[in-house]
Design a protein around this motif. Structure first.
Motif, short mmCIF file in Angstrom:
data_model
loop_
_atom_site.label_atom_id
_atom_site.label_comp_id
_atom_site.label_asym_id
_atom_site.label_seq_id
_atom_site.Cartn_x
_atom_site.Cartn_y
_atom_site.Cartn_z
N PRO A 1 98.52 -15.48 0.73
CA PRO A 1 98.88 -15.31 -0.69
C PRO A 1 98.81 -13.89 -1.23
CG PRO A 1 97.59 -17.30 -0.39
CD PRO A 1 97.61 -16.62 0.94
N LEU A 2 97.74 -13.15 -0.95
CA LEU A 2 97.63 -11.82 -1.55
C LEU A 2 98.71 -10.88 -1.03
CD1 LEU A 2 93.78 -11.21 -1.74
CD2 LEU A 2 95.30 -12.45 -3.29
N GLU A 3 99.00 -10.95 0.24
CA GLU A 3 100.07 -10.14 0.81
C GLU A 3 101.42 -10.59 0.27
OE1 GLU A 3 101.96 -8.84 5.17
OE2 GLU A 3 100.53 -10.51 5.03
N ARG B 1 95.99 -19.34 -7.34
CA ARG B 1 96.08 -20.78 -7.17
C ARG B 1 97.42 -21.30 -7.73
NH1 ARG B 1 92.48 -24.51 -5.85
NH2 ARG B 1 90.74 -23.04 -6.08
N ALA B 2 97.84 -20.76 -8.87
CA ALA B 2 99.12 -21.18 -9.45
C ALA B 2 100.28 -20.80 -8.53
CB ALA B 2 99.31 -20.55 -10.83
N THR B 3 100.22 -19.60 -7.94
CA THR B 3 101.31 -19.19 -7.05
C THR B 3 101.34 -20.05 -5.79
OG1 THR B 3 100.05 -17.52 -5.80
CG2 THR B 3 101.09 -16.80 -7.84
N VAL B 4 100.15 -20.43 -5.29
CA VAL B 4 100.06 -21.25 -4.09
C VAL B 4 100.56 -22.67 -4.34
CG1 VAL B 4 98.40 -22.36 -2.52
CG2 VAL B 4 98.23 -19.91 -2.99
N GLU C 1 85.10 -10.36 0.38
CA GLU C 1 84.79 -11.79 0.47
C GLU C 1 85.61 -12.59 -0.53
OE1 GLU C 1 80.88 -14.78 0.20
OE2 GLU C 1 80.69 -12.64 -0.25
N GLN C 2 85.76 -12.06 -1.73
CA GLN C 2 86.58 -12.75 -2.73
C GLN C 2 88.04 -12.81 -2.29
OE1 GLN C 2 85.49 -10.23 -6.07
NE2 GLN C 2 84.23 -11.85 -6.99
N LYS C 3 88.55 -11.74 -1.72
CA LYS C 3 89.94 -11.73 -1.24
C LYS C 3 90.14 -12.76 -0.14
CE LYS C 3 90.55 -6.79 -2.23
NZ LYS C 3 90.75 -5.45 -1.62
N ALA C 4 89.19 -12.85 0.77
CA ALA C 4 89.30 -13.82 1.86
C ALA C 4 89.33 -15.24 1.32
CB ALA C 4 88.13 -13.65 2.83
N GLY C 5 88.53 -15.49 0.29
CA GLY C 5 88.53 -16.82 -0.31
C GLY C 5 89.86 -17.17 -0.95
N LEU C 6 90.51 -16.20 -1.56
CA LEU C 6 91.82 -16.44 -2.18
C LEU C 6 92.89 -16.69 -1.12
CD1 LEU C 6 91.80 -13.88 -5.11
CD2 LEU C 6 91.22 -16.29 -5.14
N ALA D 1 92.43 -18.06 1.65
CA ALA D 1 92.16 -19.38 2.25
C ALA D 1 92.79 -20.51 1.45
CB ALA D 1 90.65 -19.60 2.35
N LEU D 2 93.18 -20.24 0.20
CA LEU D 2 93.83 -21.28 -0.61
C LEU D 2 95.12 -21.76 0.03
CD1 LEU D 2 93.37 -19.79 -4.20
CD2 LEU D 2 92.18 -21.76 -3.24
N ALA D 3 95.78 -20.89 0.78
CA ALA D 3 97.06 -21.26 1.41
C ALA D 3 96.91 -22.45 2.34
CB ALA D 3 97.62 -20.06 2.17
#
Length: 609
Positions: free
Chosen positions: A75-77, A538-541, A596-601, A603-605
């Motif tokens: 997601p972040l990428e 989360r909305a984008t995912v 750590e926060q980025k990794a958690g985001l 993981a939503l994928a």
């Protein structure tokens, strides 16, 4: 891999888009598994809502080519990639021959003809716009005299709503580009442009960021102010004045690419805006307390609002005058019914629209009487930014209009404002700043995200910062970010306001993150940034890449229907550019997160069905 775009798109939507929205979201009930077959027989299996939405976007955007790596992006990428390659481009405009009809289009006010207003003093611009519109008889060019604009002229303009020209670059024989917020907002907005530019600069979009800054300077030069937006019905008001902070941030980022003469030109315009607009005691300055207010020089009902927007207030006056709401609106606009109370209401309403917070209970029916914390924090930042620019780039002083400006002079202006803010806006008992009603001579003890803007401006002591964070942030920070205000009392009657609780907006998040970081509140900054960014990611995912105008930060949801709806929430296949300042807030917010926060985001994928 090469694919049959039409066939793949048809089959993918038929299987996975079960609600017929031309998107693939968590609300769809498909099998959540699709196999793409390439022209050479190779296959790509895609599972899960998020990756299927990526596939849909890639198929739609492509011309028969499909890159599996793009479908598999986390997601972040993915968000960053879409903004760089698609969103900023989609939201960009230029008033050239190929795009003039599209830029003139306006959902908010329609007319029989397409009117383009060009400053009479801009001879090069007039020649250019006459040339490119010659083939379009439906476009009428109107020469606009220099401000100030008379009431009679504004009344004539009001009958012919149209677009206001922006800067034409004679050397390039083309107007400068700009970025619009998106959706129904198909023009360049004042304070939006600052936040959008922060996102553009984060992506090193130099030409777009420079174009918008120069277009803002053009507005100040030819229209008298940085406008709410470049439409004729916005000629009477500005917006929160971020031109100088924009100039400072841009020049410090790109000084090596720009001559000092460029800075001198724009610094002169910044000083003109400060003196002629914001320090004008007839409009924006409470001279007796040395603080500023928002104010719109227009009169009556703002007609760019949607039908029925003012029914709540109009029905009160309709009952008073014994007519229907529809007749009250018509007769009041025509001047057949005169009412000083309604006149006064619209003075405050127009001022609230200049604040950018249209609308909020905080400023409803009081704005023109109010020295706002947010505005005076921005003004302090303007004064300190100008002082710093002069100190760093013109140490011998900066001459403009017969006056020698020095860093000391501008620091003295900032000190005077600091003292006035401390005297009138600081509340020692509550440990926060509040807006001050200059007419009632009392503070409005209203908990709002804007109370925290002195953190961004550097307008408070460390002790005050600690007390503000303690007294305000905990009340405002919700699961999805910082709410615009604390919960609104049930005793307050009227329609729900989009700049009230439970709604959150990108500019508040960005400014407060910067303020928290400035005063050393790293933990609080990470927490606030994560709350906002995780909600958007989360909305984008879950909703096909969606990035809209605003959110319900209590529910952590984009599904809102307040005042003007939610621009950017409805689209086909791929978001139409997202929404300008929300885009920027995601990019800037991600940079505030821990690994750590980025990794958690990311993981939503894989945790989404």
């Amino acid at each position: 891999m090469r694919i049959n775009k039409t066939e793949t798109l048809k089959n993918l939507l038929a299987q996975e888009d079960t609600d017929g929205s031309n998107t693939i979201t968590v609300d769809d009930q498909g099998p959540k598994r699709f196999v793409v077959t390439g022209e050479n027989g190779e296959t790509l299996e895609v599972k899960g809502t998020y990756y299927l939405a990526n596939l849909l976007q890639e198929v739609w955007l492509g011309n028969g080519g499909l890159n599996p790596d793009n479908v598999r992006m986390k997601p972040l990428e993915r968000i960053d990639y879409l903004m760089r390659t698609h969103y900023w481009c989609t939201l960009s405009r230029r008033m050239d021959a190929g795009n003039i009809l599209a830029t003139l289009a306006d959902e908010k006010r329609s007319s029989d003809k397409a009117y383009l207003y060009v400053p009479a003093a801009d001879s090069d611009g007039l020649e250019y716009y006459r040339r490119i519109t010659a083939a379009h008889p439906q476009i009428e060019i109107i020469e606009l005299p220099a401000p100030p604009f008379s009431d009679g002229l504004l009344a004539e303009i009001d009958e012919k709503p149209g677009l206001l020209a922006l800067k034409y670059d004679k050397a390039a024989d083309a107007p400068l580009p700009y970025v619009v917020p998106g959706g129904r907002f198909n023009e360049m907005y004042g304070w939006d442009s600052y936040f959008i530019a922060l996102g553009l600069m984060a992506h090193d979009q130099y030409d777009l960021a420079k174009g918008m800054l120069e277009n803002t300077a053009y507005q100040i030069k030819y229209y008298g102010k940085m406008l709410n937006a470049n439409r004729s019905y916005y000629l009477t008001r500005s917006q929160p004045p971020f031109y100088t902070p924009y100039l400072s941030a841009f020049y410090r980022r790109y000084a090596e690419r720009l001559p000092e003469s460029w800075l001198a030109e724009h610094l002169a315009i910044a000083i003109d805006e400060y003196q002629n607009v914001w320090m004008n005691p007839q409009t924006h300055l409470f001279a007796d307390i040395d603080l500023n207010r928002y104010f719109d020089e227009g009169r009556g009902r703002p007609k760019e609002t949607e039908p029925g927007h003012f029914n709540f207030i109009l029905q009160q006056y309709a009952a008073k005058h014994g007519v229907s709401v529809e007749e009250m609106e018509r007769a009041y606009d025509a001047g057949e019914i005169k009412d000083a109370g309604l006149d006064r209401y619209f003075v405050h309403d127009r001022a609230m629209r200049e604040s950018g917070h249209d609308t909020t209970t905080r400023l409803d029916d009081v704005c023109a009487d109010t020295a706002c914390v947010d505005l005076n924090a921005i003004m302090y930042r303007i004064e300190t930014d100008i002082a710093a620019l002069i100190a760093d780039y013109f140490p011998q002083g900066f001459a403009h209009n017969g006056t020698q400006h020095t860093a000391d002079i501008w620091q003295a202006k900032a000190k005077a404002r600091y003292d006035a803010v401390q005297q009138y806006l600081w509340n020692e008992a509550d440990g926060t700043f509040y807006d001050y009603n200059a007419a009632a001579k009392t503070q409005n003890r209203f908990v709002s995200a804007t109370n925290l803007l002195p953190l961004w401006a550097g307008l408070c002591s460390q002790e005050q910062a600690e007390r503000m964070v303690k007294s305000q942030l905990g009340t405002l920070l919700c699961a999805g970010g910082i709410a615009s205000t604390a919960p609104i009392s049930a005793e307050i009657r009227g329609p729900e306001r989009q700049w009230d609780y439970p709604y959150g907006w990108a500019p508040h998040q960005i400014l407060i993150w910067e303020g928290l970081q400035r005063y050393g509140f790293e933990r609080e900054m990470h927490e606030a940034a994560y709350a906002w960014v995780q909600m958007i990611v989360r909305a984008t995912v879950e909703y096909n890449g969606l990035i809209p105008e605003k959110f319900n930060v209590v529910k952590g949801s984009h599904k809102t229907d307040v005042e003007y709806g939610n621009v950017g929430a409805v689209f086909d296949y791929v978001p139409a550019g997202g929404f300008g300042w929300t885009n920027a807030s995601v990019i800037l917010g991600i940079a505030k997160l821990t690994d750590e926060q980025k990794a958690g985001l990311n993981a939503l994928a894989d945790s989404t069905p």
